[in-house]
Design a protein around this motif. Structure first.
Motif, PDB file in Angstrom:
ATOM      1  N   VAL A 147       0.898  -1.228   0.018  1.00  0.00           N
ATOM      2  CA  VAL A 147      -0.069   0.131  -0.055  1.00  0.00           C
ATOM      3  C   VAL A 147       1.007   1.278   0.258  1.00  0.00           C
ATOM      4  O   VAL A 147       1.579   1.429   1.055  1.00  0.00           O
ATOM      5  CB  VAL A 147      -0.938   0.285   1.229  1.00  0.00           C
ATOM      6  N   PRO A 148       0.646   2.101  -1.066  1.00  0.00           N
ATOM      7  CA  PRO A 148       1.482   3.420  -1.207  1.00  0.00           C
ATOM      8  C   PRO A 148       1.015   4.199  -0.159  1.00  0.00           C
ATOM      9  O   PRO A 148      -0.317   4.196   0.224  1.00  0.00           O
ATOM     10  CB  PRO A 148       1.517   3.861  -2.653  1.00  0.00           C
ATOM     11  N   LYS A 149       1.348   5.449   0.375  1.00  0.00           N
ATOM     12  CA  LYS A 149       1.229   6.207   1.219  1.00  0.00           C
ATOM     13  C   LYS A 149      -0.132   6.892   0.945  1.00  0.00           C
ATOM     14  O   LYS A 149      -1.041   6.961   1.830  1.00  0.00           O
ATOM     15  CB  LYS A 149       2.128   7.259   1.606  1.00  0.00           C
ATOM     16  N   ASP A 150      -0.391   7.225  -0.251  1.00  0.00           N
ATOM     17  CA  ASP A 150      -1.342   8.187  -0.642  1.00  0.00           C
ATOM     18  C   ASP A 150      -2.838   6.954  -0.734  1.00  0.00           C
ATOM     19  O   ASP A 150      -3.960   7.474  -1.125  1.00  0.00           O
ATOM     20  CB  ASP A 150      -1.285   8.872  -1.922  1.00  0.00           C
ATOM     21  N   LYS A 151      -2.517   5.486  -0.661  1.00  0.00           N
ATOM     22  CA  LYS A 151      -3.710   4.745  -0.632  1.00  0.00           C
ATOM     23  C   LYS A 151      -4.095   4.254   0.559  1.00  0.00           C
ATOM     24  O   LYS A 151      -4.840   3.362   0.789  1.00  0.00           O
ATOM     25  CB  LYS A 151      -3.318   3.624  -1.681  1.00  0.00           C
ATOM     26  N   LEU A 152      -3.623   5.039   1.849  1.00  0.00           N
ATOM     27  CA  LEU A 152      -3.964   4.528   2.991  1.00  0.00           C
ATOM     28  C   LEU A 152      -4.810   5.531   3.614  1.00  0.00           C
ATOM     29  O   LEU A 152      -4.683   6.653   3.349  1.00  0.00           O
ATOM     30  CB  LEU A 152      -2.527   4.505   3.797  1.00  0.00           C
ATOM     31  N   SER A 153      -6.099   4.891   4.046  1.00  0.00           N
ATOM     32  CA  SER A 153      -6.994   5.778   4.718  1.00  0.00           C
ATOM     33  C   SER A 153      -7.178   5.413   6.081  1.00  0.00           C
ATOM     34  O   SER A 153      -7.759   4.374   6.485  1.00  0.00           O
ATOM     35  CB  SER A 153      -8.313   6.196   3.823  1.00  0.00           C
ATOM     36  N   LEU A 154      -7.209   6.336   6.962  1.00  0.00           N
ATOM     37  CA  LEU A 154      -7.523   6.095   8.561  1.00  0.00           C
ATOM     38  C   LEU A 154      -8.817   7.130   8.782  1.00  0.00           C
ATOM     39  O   LEU A 154      -8.892   8.433   8.701  1.00  0.00           O
ATOM     40  CB  LEU A 154      -6.590   6.599   9.298  1.00  0.00           C
ATOM     41  N   HIS A 155      -9.688   6.346   9.617  1.00  0.00           N
ATOM     42  CA  HIS A 155     -10.977   7.029   9.936  1.00  0.00           C
ATOM     43  C   HIS A 155     -11.075   6.994  11.259  1.00  0.00           C
ATOM     44  O   HIS A 155     -11.213   5.705  11.681  1.00  0.00           O
ATOM     45  CB  HIS A 155     -12.036   6.823   9.084  1.00  0.00           C
ATOM     46  N   VAL A 156     -11.711   7.842  12.093  1.00  0.00           N
ATOM     47  CA  VAL A 156     -11.985   7.755  13.486  1.00  0.00           C
ATOM     48  C   VAL A 156     -13.336   8.416  13.460  1.00  0.00           C
ATOM     49  O   VAL A 156     -13.792   9.573  13.060  1.00  0.00           O
ATOM     50  CB  VAL A 156     -11.058   8.742  14.537  1.00  0.00           C
ATOM     51  N   VAL A 176      -5.083  11.282  17.609  1.00  0.00           N
ATOM     52  CA  VAL A 176      -4.457   9.891  16.942  1.00  0.00           C
ATOM     53  C   VAL A 176      -3.085  10.495  16.263  1.00  0.00           C
ATOM     54  O   VAL A 176      -3.387  11.253  15.404  1.00  0.00           O
ATOM     55  CB  VAL A 176      -5.239   9.083  16.053  1.00  0.00           C
ATOM     56  N   SER A 177      -1.985   9.877  16.296  1.00  0.00           N
ATOM     57  CA  SER A 177      -0.978  10.369  15.359  1.00  0.00           C
ATOM     58  C   SER A 177      -0.515   8.979  14.604  1.00  0.00           C
ATOM     59  O   SER A 177      -0.567   7.831  15.189  1.00  0.00           O
ATOM     60  CB  SER A 177       0.140  10.861  16.027  1.00  0.00           C
ATOM     61  N   ALA A 178      -0.237   9.087  13.386  1.00  0.00           N
ATOM     62  CA  ALA A 178       0.414   8.079  12.328  1.00  0.00           C
ATOM     63  C   ALA A 178       1.476   8.167  11.775  1.00  0.00           C
ATOM     64  O   ALA A 178       1.938   9.354  11.288  1.00  0.00           O
ATOM     65  CB  ALA A 178      -0.819   7.658  11.550  1.00  0.00           C
ATOM     66  N   GLU A 179       2.294   6.970  11.573  1.00  0.00           N
ATOM     67  CA  GLU A 179       3.300   6.942  10.887  1.00  0.00           C
ATOM     68  C   GLU A 179       3.064   5.697   9.977  1.00  0.00           C
ATOM     69  O   GLU A 179       2.609   4.699  10.037  1.00  0.00           O
ATOM     70  CB  GLU A 179       4.616   6.791  11.645  1.00  0.00           C
ATOM     71  N   PHE A 180       3.522   6.018   8.671  1.00  0.00           N
ATOM     72  CA  PHE A 180       3.407   4.988   7.630  1.00  0.00           C
ATOM     73  C   PHE A 180       4.879   4.725   6.912  1.00  0.00           C
ATOM     74  O   PHE A 180       5.314   5.473   6.118  1.00  0.00           O
ATOM     75  CB  PHE A 180       2.123   5.068   6.718  1.00  0.00           C
TER      76      PHE A 180
END
Lengths: 143, 133
Positions: free
Chosen positions: B49-58, B104-108
Motif C-alpha cells: 500500500v503506497p502512502k496515498d492509498k492508505l486511509s484512516l478514519h475515526v 491519534v498520530s500515525a506514521e506509515f
C-alpha cells in the motif's frame, strides 16, 4: 479421517485443522513444500519475457534481505524485528510475524539467472527474472 | 428469495455512498496492539500500500484502517500463484472512551503503519493512595 486435538474444547485448533483437511481434499496436487502459507506471503506471475515474484515483507531494511537463486530455486530469507515493548506495557494483540524467515519458490526452466532485478517498495520485494532469449516468442517471417 | 434480494439492496442504499468500498472483499491486516500507561500503540502490516492509498478514519468511536494495494506489474502478467489475492486491506476497531480519538498520530513506512492513540489527559494514571484508618 478426522484428527482430534489433545484439547477437544479448543475450537480454533479444530477449525484450523478442518480447514487444512478441506484444502488438502480440494487441492489436486499439493506442493511438496507444504501448504505454501507463511511469512512472507508470496505472489508469482509471469509474462513471455519475465517471471515476477512478489514477497510481502513489510518494515524491513532491504539490505538485510538475502535473495538467492540456486539450481532453479529462489530463496528469500531474512529476519524481522518488531519494536521493543516498553516496561509495564500490556500486549493486547500480537499477530505480526517476528523472527527469521525463509521461503523457497521453484522457478521455471527457461529463466536467465544472470538477469535478475530486485526492488523493494512499500514493503514489497519485487524480483523480476528475465526469460532466456531463446525461450521468448519470436515472429517468423515467411519469405 | 426475491424479498431477501430487495432487502439487501435497501440496506446497501442506506449506507453512505462514500462507504460503498466497505462492501467489497478485503484482507485483514495483522496487527500488534500494545497498551502503556499513557495510551495505545497499534502496528499494522499493510505491504503493497503506497502512502496515498492508505486511509484512516475515526468515527463514532470506531477506528478504521483501509489501504489499497498498488503493485507495479509488467504488462500482460498472468498470476500463477497468489497468496495476496485481494486488492485491499481493511480492519475496524472499536475505541474505548478513555482514548482520545482527536489526538491519534500515525506514521506509515515501508508497509508498516504505526498509530499512537493517547488516553484522555485527565484519565492518565494517578496513584491511588490507600489510607489506613
Amino acid at each position: 479421517m478426522m484428527h482430534r486435538s489433545p484439547f477437544p474444547r479448543d475450537l480454533y485448533a479444530e477449525l484450523s485443522h478442518l480447514q487444512r483437511e478441506m484444502q488438502q481434499a480440494f487441492d489436486v496436487s499439493p506442493s511438496i513444500r507444504g501448504m505454501a502459507r507463511g511469512f512472507p506471503a508470496m505472489n508469482v506471475g509471469g509474462t513471455p519475457r519475465s517471471v515476477d515474484i512478489y514477497a510481502f515483507v513489510p518494515g524491513i531494511d532491504p539490505a538485510t534481505l538475502d535473495v538467492q537463486i540456486e539450481k532453479g530455486v529462489l530463496t528469500v530469507a531474512g529476519e524481522r524485528r518488531v519494536a521493543d515493548i516498553p516496561e509495564k506495557a500490556t500486549v493486547h494483540i500480537d499477530e505480526r510475524a517476528v523472527g527469521s524467515f525463509r521461503r523457497v519458490v521453484t522457478l521455471p526452466d527457461d529463466i536467465d539467472p544472470n538477469a535478475v532485478e530486485a526492488k523493494y517498495r512499500d514493503g514489497v520485494l519485487h524480483i523480476s527474472i528475465a526469460r532466456k532469449e531463446a525461450a521468448q516468442p519470436r515472429r517468423i517471417t515467411i519469405q | 428469495m426475491n424479498n431477501e434480494t430487495a432487502m439487501n439492496k435497501e440496506t446497501a442504499d442506506i449506507t453512505n455512498p462514500a462507504d460503498s468500498a466497505r462492501n467489497e472483499a478485503a484482507m485483514l491486516p495483522p496487527v500488534d496492539v500494545i497498551e502503556d500507561a499513557n495510551g495505545i500503540t497499534l502496528y499494522a502490516d499493510l505491504p503493497g500500500v503506497p502512502k496515498d492509498k492508505l486511509s484512516l478514519h475515526v468515527e463514532g468511536g470506531n477506528l478504521s484502517i483501509e489501504g489499497e494495494l498498488a503493485l507495479d506489474m509488467p504488462e500482460g502478467m498472468d498470476a500463477t500463484h497468489a497468496e495476496v489475492s485481494l486488492p485491499r486491506y481493511r480492519r475496524v476497531f472499536t475505541l474505548s472512551k478513555e482514548l482520545d480519538a482527536d489526538k491519534v498520530s500515525a506514521e506509515f513506512n515501508q508497509g508498516v503503519l504505526k498509530l499512537r492513540i493517547p488516553k484522555v489527559a485527565h484519565l492518565q494514571p494517578r496513584k491511588v493512595e490507600i489510607r489506613v484508618a
